[in-house]
Scaffold this active site. Structure first.
Site, PDB file in Angstrom:
ATOM      1  N   SER A 138       0.847  -1.190   0.000  1.00 17.98           N
ATOM      2  CA  SER A 138       0.000   0.000   0.000  1.00 17.98           C
ATOM      3  C   SER A 138       0.883   1.241   0.000  1.00 17.98           C
ATOM      4  O   SER A 138       2.037   1.198   0.464  1.00 17.98           O
ATOM      5  CB  SER A 138      -0.888   0.009   1.249  1.00 17.98           C
ATOM      6  OG  SER A 138      -1.523   1.259   1.430  1.00 17.98           O
ATOM      7  N   TYR A 151      -0.582  -1.258  10.744  1.00 10.25           N
ATOM      8  CA  TYR A 151      -0.884  -1.546   9.331  1.00 10.25           C
ATOM      9  C   TYR A 151       0.170  -0.931   8.422  1.00 10.25           C
ATOM     10  O   TYR A 151       0.695  -1.594   7.525  1.00 10.25           O
ATOM     11  CB  TYR A 151      -2.267  -1.006   8.975  1.00 10.25           C
ATOM     12  CG  TYR A 151      -2.625  -1.210   7.526  1.00 10.25           C
ATOM     13  CD1 TYR A 151      -3.073  -2.446   7.074  1.00 10.25           C
ATOM     14  CD2 TYR A 151      -2.495  -0.172   6.598  1.00 10.25           C
ATOM     15  CE1 TYR A 151      -3.389  -2.647   5.737  1.00 10.25           C
ATOM     16  CE2 TYR A 151      -2.803  -0.361   5.264  1.00 10.25           C
ATOM     17  CZ  TYR A 151      -3.254  -1.603   4.836  1.00 10.25           C
ATOM     18  OH  TYR A 151      -3.560  -1.795   3.502  1.00 10.25           O
TER      19      TYR A 151
END
Length: 261
Positions: A138, A151
């Site tokens: 990401s 995350y």
């Protein structure tokens, strides 16, 4: 026919990888926790494209589920030509309010499962002199995060790990790549009950386009794929902006958000 194994295949980017790979002539092994959704997807893809589509229900956050998928990608009887490590999730709320068990489960899937599946799949690919891995990260990997530090850190691991694997595998005939999308219209944010109303419409990407770009980049031999010009620009800027400056911006942003009316 070449064979691909896709984790997190029941929805979002994973389902798109399954569809686009099936359209390209791959047989598939679909991995996710929910067997019903996997079976429905397998039936749809077989009906549309005619290839073989096996389902492998497994929870990658558990030792048993991970071992099951490790055994499948390591098999020489029906070798996997492409491993797509797409499974992953974020936690709800801020780190200090998140149960540590949820944080650990996230790392088990986003980091440990991805690493172990690469470790299981790659030796056979190297012996055969062909194969590939796509790891899904990401743009969050390049940013400090006030709400999801675990995350962001897990995706930073995926980027660094894949970069290093690309060096390790040079000259073997095996290619690894990492895809770093920005905001994508999937179930991801809904599942963690994250408010995304503040995100402008232009910032959103469509799952089919993200997957198509990453597959195209992988086939072209690129080891890092950042879908869309706007996010490529963001990543280029983040490479030159000092981390300390990014942290200061984040601290100021938090202060504004929590300022009394």
């Amino acid at each position: 026919m070449p064979r691909a194994l896709v984790t997190g295949a029941s929805a979002g980017l994973g389902a798109q990888y399954a569809e686009q790979l099936a359209r390209s002539g791959y047989d598939l092994i679909l991995v996710a926790r929910g067997e019903d959704r996997l079976q429905a997807l397998a039936g749809t893809l077989t009906g549309r494209f005619g290839g073989r589509c096996d389902v492998l229900p497994a929870d990658l956050s558990t030792p048993e589920g991970l071992a099951l998928v490790e055994g499948r990608v390591a098999s020489d009887d029906e070798p996997v030509d492409l491993l797509v490590n797409n499974a992953g999730f974020g936690t709800k709320g801020e780190f200090l309010a998140s149960p540590v068990e949820s944080e650990q489960q996230m790392l088990d899937v986003n980091v440990t499962a991805l690493m172990r599946l690469c470790h299981a799949a790659l030796p056979g690919m190297v012996r055969r002199g062909t194969g590939g891995v796509i790891n899904v990260a990401s743009v969050a990997a390049f940013l400090p995060s006030d709400t999801g530090p675990g995350y962001a850190a897990s995706k930073a691991y995926v980027v660094a790990f894949t970069d290093s694997l690309a060096v390790t595998l040079q000259g073997t005939g095996v290619h690894v790549s990492v895809v770093c999308p920005g905001f994508v219209r999937t179930e991801f944010h809904e599942r963690i009950e994250q408010d995304v109303s503040w995100i402008p419409r232009w910032a959103w990407l469509k799952a089919p386009e993200v997957v198509a770009t990453s597959l195209r980049d992988h086939r072209a031999g690129r080891h890092r794929s950042v879908p869309s010009v706007k996010y490529k620009s963001v990543v280029q800027v983040l490479r030159v902006v000092p981390r300390a400056a990014l942290r200061r911006v984040l601290v100021k942003s938090r202060a504004l958000q929590h300022r009394p009316d």
